[in-house]
Design a protein around this motif. Structure first.
Motif, PDB file in Angstrom:
ATOM      1  N   GLU A 173      -4.768  -9.806  -7.285  1.00 38.23           N
ATOM      2  CA  GLU A 173      -5.662  -9.118  -8.146  1.00 38.23           C
ATOM      3  C   GLU A 173      -5.225  -7.984  -9.106  1.00 38.23           C
ATOM      4  O   GLU A 173      -5.907  -7.345  -9.546  1.00 38.23           O
ATOM      5  CB  GLU A 173      -6.694  -8.516  -7.059  1.00 38.23           C
ATOM      6  N   ARG A 174      -3.758  -7.716  -8.929  1.00 40.22           N
ATOM      7  CA  ARG A 174      -3.463  -6.746 -10.087  1.00 40.22           C
ATOM      8  C   ARG A 174      -3.173  -7.091 -11.312  1.00 40.22           C
ATOM      9  O   ARG A 174      -3.233  -8.507 -11.638  1.00 40.22           O
ATOM     10  CB  ARG A 174      -2.062  -6.111  -9.428  1.00 40.22           C
ATOM     11  N   ALA A 175      -3.321  -6.006 -12.313  1.00 41.95           N
ATOM     12  CA  ALA A 175      -3.043  -6.276 -13.442  1.00 41.95           C
ATOM     13  C   ALA A 175      -1.818  -7.078 -13.677  1.00 41.95           C
ATOM     14  O   ALA A 175      -1.857  -7.898 -14.739  1.00 41.95           O
ATOM     15  CB  ALA A 175      -3.430  -5.158 -14.327  1.00 41.95           C
TER      16      ALA A 175
ATOM     17  N   GLY B  65       0.906  -1.318  -0.147  1.00 44.54           N
ATOM     18  CA  GLY B  65       0.141   0.044   0.070  1.00 44.54           C
ATOM     19  C   GLY B  65       0.866   1.201  -0.064  1.00 44.54           C
ATOM     20  O   GLY B  65       0.270   2.278   0.169  1.00 44.54           O
ATOM     21  N   LYS B  66       1.964   1.213  -0.299  1.00 40.66           N
ATOM     22  CA  LYS B  66       2.953   2.516  -0.265  1.00 40.66           C
ATOM     23  C   LYS B  66       2.438   3.670  -1.135  1.00 40.66           C
ATOM     24  O   LYS B  66       2.375   4.670  -0.815  1.00 40.66           O
ATOM     25  CB  LYS B  66       4.421   2.062  -0.613  1.00 40.66           C
ATOM     26  N   THR B  67       2.079   3.094  -2.418  1.00 47.18           N
ATOM     27  CA  THR B  67       1.858   4.317  -3.386  1.00 47.18           C
ATOM     28  C   THR B  67       0.482   4.841  -2.969  1.00 47.18           C
ATOM     29  O   THR B  67       0.296   6.044  -3.085  1.00 47.18           O
ATOM     30  CB  THR B  67       1.775   3.505  -4.863  1.00 47.18           C
ATOM     31  N   THR B  68      -0.274   3.899  -2.528  1.00 47.61           N
ATOM     32  CA  THR B  68      -1.663   4.486  -2.436  1.00 47.61           C
ATOM     33  C   THR B  68      -1.550   5.544  -1.185  1.00 47.61           C
ATOM     34  O   THR B  68      -2.005   6.422  -1.224  1.00 47.61           O
ATOM     35  CB  THR B  68      -2.697   3.179  -1.932  1.00 47.61           C
ATOM     36  N   TRP B  69      -0.728   4.883  -0.119  1.00 44.41           N
ATOM     37  CA  TRP B  69      -0.720   5.888   0.964  1.00 44.41           C
ATOM     38  C   TRP B  69      -0.089   7.219   0.762  1.00 44.41           C
ATOM     39  O   TRP B  69      -0.409   8.354   0.826  1.00 44.41           O
ATOM     40  CB  TRP B  69      -0.032   5.287   1.993  1.00 44.41           C
TER      41      TRP B  69
END
Ligand code: ATP
Length: 169
Positions: free
Chosen positions: A119-121, A20-24
């Motif tokens: 679940e990622r592309a 979750g680094k980029t999302t955060w």
């Protein structure tokens, strides 16, 4: 997070793929304040997963980190964060610029990283993620001996509580 993080500052994100680094980072900082190895691989290579572009991407990343810190500007370093020598270099650059260096550790359970990854592309291969998770355990132990102004943990959002059983059912 108990107290607000210092700003301006160097923030070094530490966590496996899918933690979750980029999302955060995007939720808390402006786009120009975030410098990421995946994004820079896409700039200097054929895409975010172009591992051949890793060296050029990190050279560029180091230059951006240095240039922003020298001007007293916040920079959020979005990489795995598990390379001790790189962490030291970024921390020393912040110190030379008189800015606090903060390690932000993503304490996301391995199972959640794995399920988000699936679940990622373009998921990272399971063996690569397993190696990252091992590297992360080592990094967590190393952080204790490193002179950060602050080490902050980011926990994933709590799962919704299971409602109590309906006694009338
Ligand atoms: P990488 O190192 O591979 O870039 P990352 O640690 O930056 O991974 P993100 O890209 O932020 O991770 O998130 C990975 C996936 O997990 C994304 O699909 C994102 O939507 C999801 N995700 C991240 N944080 C959360 C969250 N707090 N709640 C729900 N889903 C999340």
């Amino acid at each position: 997070m108990a107290d607000p993080l210092p700003d301006p500052a160097l923030l070094v994100l530490i966590g496996a793929s899918g933690s979750g680094k980029t999302t955060w980072a995007r939720a808390h900082y402006r786009e120009v304040e975030i410098v990421g190895s995946d994004a820079l691989r896409a700039v200097v290579g054929s895409g975010e997963n172009d591992l051949d572009a890793t060296r050029d991407a990190f050279d560029l990343l180091d230059r951006i980190v240095e240039a922003r810190l020298r001007r007293g500007l916040t920079v959020v370093v979005d990489t795995l964060g598990t390379d001790r020598a790189r962490r030291r270099r970024w921390r020393e650059t912040a110190e030379a610029a008189g800015l606090p260096a903060v390690a932000v550790l993503f304490d996301t359970p391995a199972a959640l990283c794995r399920s988000r990854n699936r679940e990622r592309a373009r998921p990272v291969p399971a063996a690569v993620l397993a190696a990252q998770l091992r590297g992360l355990r080592e990094t967590v132990a190393e952080l204790d001996d490193e002179p950060w102004a602050r080490v902050e943990s980011v926990a994933p959002p709590a799962e919704p509580a299971t409602p109590p059983a309906d006694p009338t059912a």
